[in-house]
Design a protein around this motif. Structure first.
Motif, PDB file in Angstrom:
ATOM      1  N   GLN A   7      -4.848  -2.944  -1.335  1.00 23.88           N
ATOM      2  CA  GLN A   7      -5.047  -3.841  -2.476  1.00 23.88           C
ATOM      3  C   GLN A   7      -6.428  -4.477  -2.440  1.00 23.88           C
ATOM      4  OE1 GLN A   7      -2.630  -4.638  -5.232  1.00 23.88           O
ATOM      5  NE2 GLN A   7      -4.749  -4.932  -5.845  1.00 23.88           N
ATOM      6  N   GLN A   8      -6.872  -4.910  -1.266  1.00 23.15           N
ATOM      7  CA  GLN A   8      -8.202  -5.494  -1.134  1.00 23.15           C
ATOM      8  C   GLN A   8      -9.285  -4.446  -1.386  1.00 23.15           C
ATOM      9  OE1 GLN A   8      -8.598  -8.699  -0.999  1.00 23.15           O
ATOM     10  NE2 GLN A   8      -6.383  -8.982  -0.787  1.00 23.15           N
ATOM     11  N   LEU A   9      -9.016  -3.211  -0.984  1.00 25.80           N
ATOM     12  CA  LEU A   9      -9.970  -2.129  -1.242  1.00 25.80           C
ATOM     13  C   LEU A   9     -10.156  -1.929  -2.746  1.00 25.80           C
ATOM     14  CD1 LEU A   9     -11.690   0.245  -0.145  1.00 25.80           C
ATOM     15  CD2 LEU A   9      -9.617   1.644  -0.235  1.00 25.80           C
ATOM     16  N   ILE A  10      -9.063  -1.928  -3.491  1.00 28.02           N
ATOM     17  CA  ILE A  10      -9.153  -1.784  -4.952  1.00 28.02           C
ATOM     18  C   ILE A  10      -9.923  -2.952  -5.560  1.00 28.02           C
ATOM     19  CG2 ILE A  10      -7.795  -1.768  -7.076  1.00 28.02           C
ATOM     20  CD1 ILE A  10      -5.584  -0.315  -5.491  1.00 28.02           C
ATOM     21  N   ASN A  11      -9.615  -4.172  -5.121  1.00 33.39           N
ATOM     22  CA  ASN A  11     -10.315  -5.344  -5.642  1.00 33.39           C
ATOM     23  C   ASN A  11     -11.808  -5.294  -5.316  1.00 33.39           C
ATOM     24  OD1 ASN A  11      -7.809  -6.266  -6.477  1.00 33.39           O
ATOM     25  ND2 ASN A  11      -7.505  -7.579  -4.697  1.00 33.39           N
ATOM     26  N   ILE A 269     -17.465  -6.159   1.055  1.00 31.35           N
ATOM     27  CA  ILE A 269     -17.663  -7.174   2.098  1.00 31.35           C
ATOM     28  C   ILE A 269     -17.097  -8.511   1.646  1.00 31.35           C
ATOM     29  CG2 ILE A 269     -19.413  -8.525   3.331  1.00 31.35           C
ATOM     30  CD1 ILE A 269     -21.179  -5.973   3.248  1.00 31.35           C
ATOM     31  N   GLU A 270     -17.414  -8.905   0.425  1.00 30.48           N
ATOM     32  CA  GLU A 270     -16.916 -10.194  -0.090  1.00 30.48           C
ATOM     33  C   GLU A 270     -15.393 -10.243  -0.120  1.00 30.48           C
ATOM     34  OE1 GLU A 270     -18.332 -11.764  -3.701  1.00 30.48           O
ATOM     35  OE2 GLU A 270     -20.441 -11.594  -3.188  1.00 30.48           O
ATOM     36  N   VAL A 271     -14.796  -9.205  -0.663  1.00 30.80           N
ATOM     37  CA  VAL A 271     -13.344  -9.220  -0.839  1.00 30.80           C
ATOM     38  C   VAL A 271     -12.624  -9.156   0.505  1.00 30.80           C
ATOM     39  CG1 VAL A 271     -11.406  -7.882  -1.735  1.00 30.80           C
ATOM     40  CG2 VAL A 271     -13.399  -8.284  -3.178  1.00 30.80           C
ATOM     41  N   PHE A 272     -13.063  -8.279   1.400  1.00 27.78           N
ATOM     42  CA  PHE A 272     -12.392  -8.158   2.689  1.00 27.78           C
ATOM     43  C   PHE A 272     -12.584  -9.409   3.538  1.00 27.78           C
ATOM     44  CE2 PHE A 272     -12.216  -3.494   2.010  1.00 27.78           C
ATOM     45  CZ  PHE A 272     -10.867  -3.326   2.284  1.00 27.78           C
ATOM     46  N   TRP A 273     -13.775  -9.996   3.466  1.00 25.51           N
ATOM     47  CA  TRP A 273     -13.995 -11.226   4.224  1.00 25.51           C
ATOM     48  C   TRP A 273     -13.110 -12.351   3.686  1.00 25.51           C
ATOM     49  CZ3 TRP A 273     -16.999 -11.726   8.586  1.00 25.51           C
ATOM     50  CH2 TRP A 273     -17.133 -13.025   9.091  1.00 25.51           C
ATOM     51  N   SER A 274     -13.019 -12.449   2.357  1.00 28.81           N
ATOM     52  CA  SER A 274     -12.173 -13.485   1.754  1.00 28.81           C
ATOM     53  C   SER A 274     -10.703 -13.249   2.081  1.00 28.81           C
ATOM     54  CB  SER A 274     -12.369 -13.504   0.234  1.00 28.81           C
ATOM     55  OG  SER A 274     -13.715 -13.753  -0.099  1.00 28.81           O
ATOM     56  N   GLY A 275     -10.295 -11.974   2.135  1.00 27.12           N
ATOM     57  CA  GLY A 275      -8.892 -11.668   2.360  1.00 27.12           C
ATOM     58  C   GLY A 275      -8.439 -11.827   3.799  1.00 27.12           C
ATOM     59  N   TYR A 276      -9.347 -11.541   4.743  1.00 28.02           N
ATOM     60  CA  TYR A 276      -8.942 -11.536   6.147  1.00 28.02           C
ATOM     61  C   TYR A 276      -9.467 -12.744   6.927  1.00 28.02           C
ATOM     62  CZ  TYR A 276      -7.071  -6.811   5.790  1.00 28.02           C
ATOM     63  OH  TYR A 276      -6.313  -5.710   5.450  1.00 28.02           O
TER      64      TYR A 276
END
Length: 310
Positions: A7-11, A269-276
């Motif tokens: 899901q984070q990959l898609i975002n 980078i932004e999305v994965f950092w925000s998610g994890y």
């Protein structure tokens, strides 16, 4: 967990696609005249506001209800306005300074950015402008279970539109640069503007069209940003512009595929950092990775080192 990762990959791919479209405008202008157009992010912001205003006029005043036609008209009008602005800025702000010292166009670009920001702030107000969701629904790709319940991996129709539109425009612009007379003129001006002019290339026209194309892409990105997030303000151009410029540098300034790759990288980078981790430091993470990449690859991921002619 795999579902959360997908899901984070898609975002991230969706956000990176928007950054990539804006970054292409930066890299095209830099490639042809060696200048960073810092007003480009604010052209993206203006495109969003024009799209919002046009949408409200068509639906509220004229009563248009068929969404595909409305969005097509909105996109065309936004592209026309931003293209006209891009041509005007190049013709009256940048062209007279083309032979000046290198800092003059840069200072002018920053000035044009401030002018656009403040003009929109004064005319539209500082409050955010909302737009209700227009394209809803999607497909469920995966489903998993957690301690807190069921987690669904969804790809919304809006995300599909953004990703496929970006892919289509990327392929189209690559073909335009490589297989058309305008693309040959742009590549000639990039290599040597004086020699291109001697060989019959209309350098001023080629540079103006490059600004027009970059501004039109910014309008596309602005409309997609508006439809995806539903909220815009006068400051989104600065933030998106800085990140798109970072994406262009990360991918290799002057390279169209590099700009798109850099945009996708920044978005992921932004999305994965925000998610994890934590959302407060997502920009720190993106700029830190940019610095690390440039230390080991000064030309960016796909950039070519400049050869000094003697």
């Amino acid at each position: 967990m795999l579902e959360y990762f997908v899901q984070q990959l898609i975002n991230g791919l969706t956000l990176g696609s928007i950054y990539g479209l804006i970054a292409i405008g930066y890299t095209m202008v830099y490639g042809i005249i060696g200048m960073i157009n810092f007003a480009h992010g604010d052209i993206f912001m203006v495109g969003s506001f024009i799209a919002l205003a046009t949408f409200l006029i068509l639906t509220s005043v004229f009563g248009f209800v068929f969404l595909p036609v409305v969005l097509l008209i909105v996109l065309i009008i936004a592209m026309l306005f931003t293209s006209a602005w891009g041509w005007t800025v190049e013709r009256f702000a940048y062209r007279p300074l083309r032979g000046s010292f290198r800092l003059a166009p840069l200072i002018t670009a920053i000035g044009m950015s401030i002018v656009l920001q403040n003009f929109v702030q004064v005319t539209q107000g500082a409050r955010v402008k909302p737009l209700p969701p227009q394209i809803q629904g999607g497909v469920t790709l995966m489903e998993g279970s957690t301690e807190n319940g069921t987690i669904l991996v969804q790809l919304s129709y809006m995300q599909m539109i953004i990703i496929f539109t970006t892919l289509f425009l990327m392929i189209g612009f690559t073909l335009l640069i490589s297989r058309t007379s305008l693309g040959r003129a742009q590549r000639a001006c990039e290599q040597d503007r004086k020699m291109a002019a001697l060989l019959g290339v209309n350098v001023d026209r080629t540079i103006s069209l490059t600004f027009v194309m970059g501004a039109a892409l910014a309008a596309v990105a602005g409309l997609m940003f508006l439809l995806l997030y539903g909220v815009i303000d006068f400051y989104i151009g600065f933030l998106a512009g800085v990140k798109a410029f970072t994406a262009a540098v990360l991918g290799g300034i002057g390279s169209l595929p590099g700009a798109m790759l850099g945009g996708l990288a920044i978005g992921l980078i932004e999305v994965f950092w925000s998610g994890y981790f934590t959302v407060e430091y997502k920009d720190v993470a993106a700029f830190s990775i940019l610095a690390i990449v440039l230390i080991f690859m000064p030309s960016g991921l796909l950039g070519k080192p400049e050869v000094e002619k003697v």
